[in-house]
Design a protein around this motif. Structure first.
Motif, PDB file in Angstrom:
ATOM      1  N   LYS A  39      -8.393 -26.196   0.369  1.00  0.00           N
ATOM      2  CA  LYS A  39      -8.945 -27.202  -0.548  1.00  0.00           C
ATOM      3  C   LYS A  39     -10.352 -26.783  -0.760  1.00  0.00           C
ATOM      4  CE  LYS A  39      -7.386 -31.647  -1.083  1.00  0.00           C
ATOM      5  NZ  LYS A  39      -7.275 -33.197  -0.638  1.00  0.00           N
ATOM      6  N   LEU A  40     -11.343 -26.876   0.475  1.00  0.00           N
ATOM      7  CA  LEU A  40     -12.645 -26.315   0.427  1.00  0.00           C
ATOM      8  C   LEU A  40     -12.844 -25.074  -0.328  1.00  0.00           C
ATOM      9  CD1 LEU A  40     -15.358 -27.207   0.981  1.00  0.00           C
ATOM     10  CD2 LEU A  40     -14.979 -26.217   3.440  1.00  0.00           C
ATOM     11  N   HIS A  41     -11.831 -24.154   0.229  1.00  0.00           N
ATOM     12  CA  HIS A  41     -12.017 -22.625  -0.326  1.00  0.00           C
ATOM     13  C   HIS A  41     -11.892 -22.859  -2.034  1.00  0.00           C
ATOM     14  CE1 HIS A  41     -10.911 -18.440  -1.078  1.00  0.00           C
ATOM     15  NE2 HIS A  41     -12.051 -18.382  -0.195  1.00  0.00           N
ATOM     16  N   MET A  42     -11.111 -23.287  -2.556  1.00  0.00           N
ATOM     17  CA  MET A  42     -10.610 -23.472  -3.996  1.00  0.00           C
ATOM     18  C   MET A  42     -11.975 -24.332  -4.543  1.00  0.00           C
ATOM     19  SD  MET A  42      -6.903 -25.506  -4.348  1.00  0.00           S
ATOM     20  CE  MET A  42      -5.474 -24.519  -4.443  1.00  0.00           C
ATOM     21  N   GLU A  43     -12.552 -25.419  -3.937  1.00  0.00           N
ATOM     22  CA  GLU A  43     -13.801 -26.028  -4.498  1.00  0.00           C
ATOM     23  C   GLU A  43     -14.765 -24.937  -4.669  1.00  0.00           C
ATOM     24  OE1 GLU A  43     -14.504 -28.907  -5.867  1.00  0.00           O
ATOM     25  OE2 GLU A  43     -12.278 -28.933  -5.937  1.00  0.00           O
ATOM     26  N   GLN A  44     -15.185 -23.996  -3.447  1.00  0.00           N
ATOM     27  CA  GLN A  44     -16.276 -23.023  -3.517  1.00  0.00           C
ATOM     28  C   GLN A  44     -16.024 -21.948  -4.494  1.00  0.00           C
ATOM     29  OE1 GLN A  44     -16.839 -21.676   0.444  1.00  0.00           O
ATOM     30  NE2 GLN A  44     -17.760 -23.800   1.173  1.00  0.00           N
ATOM     31  N   ARG A  45     -14.646 -21.747  -5.009  1.00  0.00           N
ATOM     32  CA  ARG A  45     -14.501 -20.427  -6.053  1.00  0.00           C
ATOM     33  C   ARG A  45     -14.279 -20.941  -7.121  1.00  0.00           C
ATOM     34  NH1 ARG A  45      -9.003 -17.821  -4.559  1.00  0.00           N
ATOM     35  NH2 ARG A  45      -9.618 -16.473  -6.283  1.00  0.00           N
ATOM     36  N   ASN A  46     -14.423 -22.290  -7.636  1.00  0.00           N
ATOM     37  CA  ASN A  46     -13.927 -22.962  -8.747  1.00  0.00           C
ATOM     38  C   ASN A  46     -12.658 -22.302  -9.103  1.00  0.00           C
ATOM     39  OD1 ASN A  46     -16.729 -24.366  -8.956  1.00  0.00           O
ATOM     40  ND2 ASN A  46     -17.709 -22.460  -9.339  1.00  0.00           N
ATOM     41  N   TYR A  47     -11.643 -22.468  -8.506  1.00  0.00           N
ATOM     42  CA  TYR A  47     -10.453 -22.235  -8.638  1.00  0.00           C
ATOM     43  C   TYR A  47      -9.613 -23.053  -9.642  1.00  0.00           C
ATOM     44  CZ  TYR A  47      -5.918 -20.079  -7.569  1.00  0.00           C
ATOM     45  OH  TYR A  47      -4.509 -19.544  -7.537  1.00  0.00           O
ATOM     46  N   PRO A 104      -7.820 -11.477   3.245  1.00  0.00           N
ATOM     47  CA  PRO A 104      -8.290 -11.261   4.761  1.00  0.00           C
ATOM     48  C   PRO A 104      -9.813 -11.309   4.350  1.00  0.00           C
ATOM     49  CG  PRO A 104      -6.427 -10.029   4.693  1.00  0.00           C
ATOM     50  CD  PRO A 104      -6.559 -10.464   3.075  1.00  0.00           C
ATOM     51  N   ASP A 105     -10.573 -10.505   3.668  1.00  0.00           N
ATOM     52  CA  ASP A 105     -11.952 -10.487   3.776  1.00  0.00           C
ATOM     53  C   ASP A 105     -12.557 -11.628   3.156  1.00  0.00           C
ATOM     54  OD1 ASP A 105     -11.700  -7.949   4.291  1.00  0.00           O
ATOM     55  OD2 ASP A 105     -12.265  -6.740   2.363  1.00  0.00           O
ATOM     56  N   ALA A 106     -12.058 -12.428   2.033  1.00  0.00           N
ATOM     57  CA  ALA A 106     -12.628 -13.540   1.896  1.00  0.00           C
ATOM     58  C   ALA A 106     -12.543 -14.806   2.778  1.00  0.00           C
ATOM     59  CB  ALA A 106     -11.985 -14.108   0.385  1.00  0.00           C
ATOM     60  N   ALA A 107     -11.396 -14.646   3.597  1.00  0.00           N
ATOM     61  CA  ALA A 107     -11.022 -15.530   4.584  1.00  0.00           C
ATOM     62  C   ALA A 107     -11.991 -15.511   5.723  1.00  0.00           C
ATOM     63  CB  ALA A 107      -9.582 -15.659   5.275  1.00  0.00           C
ATOM     64  N   ASP A 108     -12.207 -14.158   6.290  1.00  0.00           N
ATOM     65  CA  ASP A 108     -13.200 -13.869   7.142  1.00  0.00           C
ATOM     66  C   ASP A 108     -14.386 -14.651   7.099  1.00  0.00           C
ATOM     67  OD1 ASP A 108     -13.553 -12.306   9.769  1.00  0.00           O
ATOM     68  OD2 ASP A 108     -15.138 -11.695   8.484  1.00  0.00           O
ATOM     69  N   ALA A 109     -15.203 -14.487   5.902  1.00  0.00           N
ATOM     70  CA  ALA A 109     -16.178 -14.923   5.887  1.00  0.00           C
ATOM     71  C   ALA A 109     -16.165 -16.390   5.335  1.00  0.00           C
ATOM     72  CB  ALA A 109     -17.120 -14.405   4.231  1.00  0.00           C
ATOM     73  N   PHE A 110     -15.456 -16.906   4.893  1.00  0.00           N
ATOM     74  CA  PHE A 110     -15.254 -18.555   4.726  1.00  0.00           C
ATOM     75  C   PHE A 110     -15.189 -19.097   5.942  1.00  0.00           C
ATOM     76  CE2 PHE A 110     -12.124 -21.774   4.128  1.00  0.00           C
ATOM     77  CZ  PHE A 110     -12.963 -22.808   3.525  1.00  0.00           C
ATOM     78  N   LEU A 111     -14.124 -18.644   6.805  1.00  0.00           N
ATOM     79  CA  LEU A 111     -13.903 -19.549   8.005  1.00  0.00           C
ATOM     80  C   LEU A 111     -15.028 -19.126   9.262  1.00  0.00           C
ATOM     81  CD1 LEU A 111     -10.083 -18.040   8.614  1.00  0.00           C
ATOM     82  CD2 LEU A 111     -10.850 -20.473   7.952  1.00  0.00           C
ATOM     83  N   SER A 112     -15.710 -18.105   9.063  1.00  0.00           N
ATOM     84  CA  SER A 112     -16.875 -18.003   9.900  1.00  0.00           C
ATOM     85  C   SER A 112     -17.969 -18.969   9.548  1.00  0.00           C
ATOM     86  CB  SER A 112     -17.840 -16.496   9.614  1.00  0.00           C
ATOM     87  OG  SER A 112     -16.638 -15.554  10.207  1.00  0.00           O
ATOM     88  N   LEU A 113     -18.189 -19.437   8.360  1.00  0.00           N
ATOM     89  CA  LEU A 113     -19.188 -20.505   7.580  1.00  0.00           C
ATOM     90  C   LEU A 113     -18.807 -21.675   8.125  1.00  0.00           C
ATOM     91  CD1 LEU A 113     -21.430 -20.785   5.720  1.00  0.00           C
ATOM     92  CD2 LEU A 113     -19.851 -21.338   3.913  1.00  0.00           C
ATOM     93  N   VAL A 114     -17.568 -22.115   8.009  1.00  0.00           N
ATOM     94  CA  VAL A 114     -16.684 -23.363   8.369  1.00  0.00           C
ATOM     95  C   VAL A 114     -16.917 -23.542   9.760  1.00  0.00           C
ATOM     96  CG1 VAL A 114     -14.804 -24.943   8.435  1.00  0.00           C
ATOM     97  CG2 VAL A 114     -15.060 -23.499   6.349  1.00  0.00           C
ATOM     98  N   ALA A 115     -16.648 -22.562  10.734  1.00  0.00           N
ATOM     99  CA  ALA A 115     -16.640 -22.663  12.002  1.00  0.00           C
ATOM    100  C   ALA A 115     -18.023 -22.837  12.943  1.00  0.00           C
ATOM    101  CB  ALA A 115     -15.886 -21.448  12.574  1.00  0.00           C
TER     102      ALA A 115
END
Length: 506
Positions: A221-229, A241-252
């Protein structure tokens, strides 16, 4: 009109409500479904974040306040199940209840509150039902399913209608927080250690990873919000995977309250968001999946799916859900079924090729083609698009949702001008968009001839025409249906097909 005991005509006849009480390490939840069927429809859903598993790693016990919260919620769930006339209530308990030294004491009190025996799932059971939940929610899934709860993470390999290699690890959000003492750097080391050494590492490479569990849904849900999905539906949402890597690093990093889009995530869910990101990041690094696919269906739905007869399990849940909506909302469900066969014959005769996936999407679109008829004519397209795109459909990705919604939108709106295209069009490619317009155009011819009523479509025939192209032959006793407006729409359809088409009474 009197409403005393008035039957709920928006409910499917013959369905008896069934409920699942899920006693997890973080939350206790009641979900009541209309009935146990191939396409589950929730009637009621409530959760309480009791945190049964909080502190379990240090004390080995469920704390008193968490148990009191859970037992209070369970007593309410029993009353709600009675109010909803649930005939079968299935309570299940997972990691916290089975591992705590006072778990048996809690289960006895919980059974008294629910007045029903509780099924205590093993780690293998959790993995199995997580797999069954993915089978319930996806069409021919092939990948690794991961169910993240408060106490544990279950992984299982899914392919060719079977599951194997189920295993459990102590990486649930609460457990990982406790094991690491709240230190995210230490949590990463723990998660990496467990995931890197699991037997499924090599089997996950290049295949989808199906992410199950509330924490992971909130990450999505957070990823959607950041993308304006443009489509806020969790089930079937994919992250590369590439988008997930950067996003998860930020949240973690842990400072989640400052993340853009965090308002979309409830405050009660934010505390474990970073630890859920740590666990998912470990999966991403070591399993190397082709994509992360969010599943809204998990152990609860898998538990019910496992109880279905084998012949019902083999049904396509998207088609079943679409058939049910046609029954509930179309002017004639029989006409919707006829439209499936009519569109198949039309495509086959006119040389419009289909892949198996395009065929099932066409069938679903036909079943849904008339579900918006009660809306005001000026808004039918937009309302039908929103209703279909956001419906609780299983076994369809977001690309397919966009196709179904846009097909119905164009069926009502008629205009295919680029400036009139809704934002959701960005989810599909030009070829699939063209197919949505083509099918919608066929619907626009069809409904003018049939008035949405059954009994006519099986009498229409496409016939090769010696003058070139094809003629739509209308029987003489139905000749009064032919006129300027259906002729005009046939020519619109002909332009999209790229063939000469005529309509004649024969």
């Amino acid at each position: 009109m009197s409403t005393d005991r008035f039957p709920a005509l928006g409910r499917l006849p013959g369905r008896k409500p069934v409920g699942v009480v899920d006693i997890g390490s973080n939350s206790v939840r009641l979900v009541i479904y209309e009935g146990n069927a191939r396409a589950l429809t929730p009637l009621f859903n409530e959760k309480v974040l009791s945190g049964l598993g909080r502190g379990l790693a240090q004390t080995g016990r469920l704390n008193d306040s968490a148990m009191a919260s859970a037992l209070s919620a369970l007593a309410r769930f029993r009353a709600l199940a009675d109010q909803a006339e649930v005939e079968e209530l299935h309570p299940i308990a997972t990691a916290a209840a089975r591992e705590a030294s006072n778990g048996a004491e809690f289960i006895a009190a919980a059974e008294a509150a629910l007045r029903t025996p509780i099924n205590i799932l093993s780690g293998a059971d959790e993995a199995r039902f997580a797999a069954e939940g993915v089978f319930a929610g996806f069409h021919e899934p092939n990948g690794i399913a991961g169910d993240l709860g408060g106490g544990s993470l279950e992984l299982v390999d899914i392919h060719d209608g079977i599951f194997e290699g189920g295993l459990t690890m102590p990486l649930g959000g609460l457990r990982l927080q406790d094991l690491s003492g709240g230190d995210l750097a230490k949590a990463r080391l723990i998660a990496d250690s467990f995931v890197a050494s699991c037997d499924l590492v090599r089997k996950g490479r290049g295949r989808p990873f199906y992410a199950i569990g509330g924490t992971w849904r909130n990450l999505a849900k957070l990823h959607m919000e950041q993308r304006n999905y443009p489509l806020h539906v969790m089930h079937g949402y994919e992250i590369a995977p590439d988008a997930a890597d950067a996003f998860l690093s930020l949240v973690a990093r842990g400072d989640v309250d400052k993340l853009p889009g965090i308002a979309a995530v409830s405050k009660s869910r934010r505390a474990l968001l970073a630890f859920g990101a740590v666990a998912l990041h470990a999966v991403l690094r070591h399993l190397k999946p082709s994509s992360i696919v969010v599943s809204a269906l998990g152990v609860r739905e898998g538990f019910l799916y496992a109880r279905l007869p084998e012949e019902e399990k083999r049904l396509d849940p998207l088609i079943e859900a679409s058939r049910e909506l046609a029954f509930l909302r179309a002017r004639s469900p029989e006409h919707a079924l006829e439209l499936v066969e009519w569109s198949h014959r039309s495509f086959e005769t006119l040389g419009i090729d289909e892949t198996p996936e395009q065929e099932r999407l066409r069938a679903a679109a036909c079943l849904l083609a008339d579900v918006g008829w009660r809306a005001h004519p000026d808004y039918r397209g937009k309302q039908a698009l929103s209703f279909i795109a956001h419906a609780a459909f299983p076994a369809i990705d977001h690309r397919g949702r966009a196709f179904l919604g846009l097909t119905n939108y164009y069926r009502h709106e008629g205009s295919f001008e680029q400036s009139h295209v809704p934002e959701i069009e960005t989810l599909i490619d030009e070829k699939l968009l063209a197919r949505a317009r083509l099918l919608a155009s066929l619907f626009r011819v069809t409904y003018l001839l049939t008035a949405a009523m059954p009994g006519l479509l099986n009498r229409l025939r496409w016939m090769p025409d010696s003058r070139g192209g094809f003629t739509l032959a209308v029987p003489r006793d139905l000749g009064g249906l032919v006129g300027e407006k259906p002729e005009g729409r046939l020519q619109q359809f002909a332009a999209l097909v790229g063939k000469t088409l005529r309509m004649e009474v024969r």
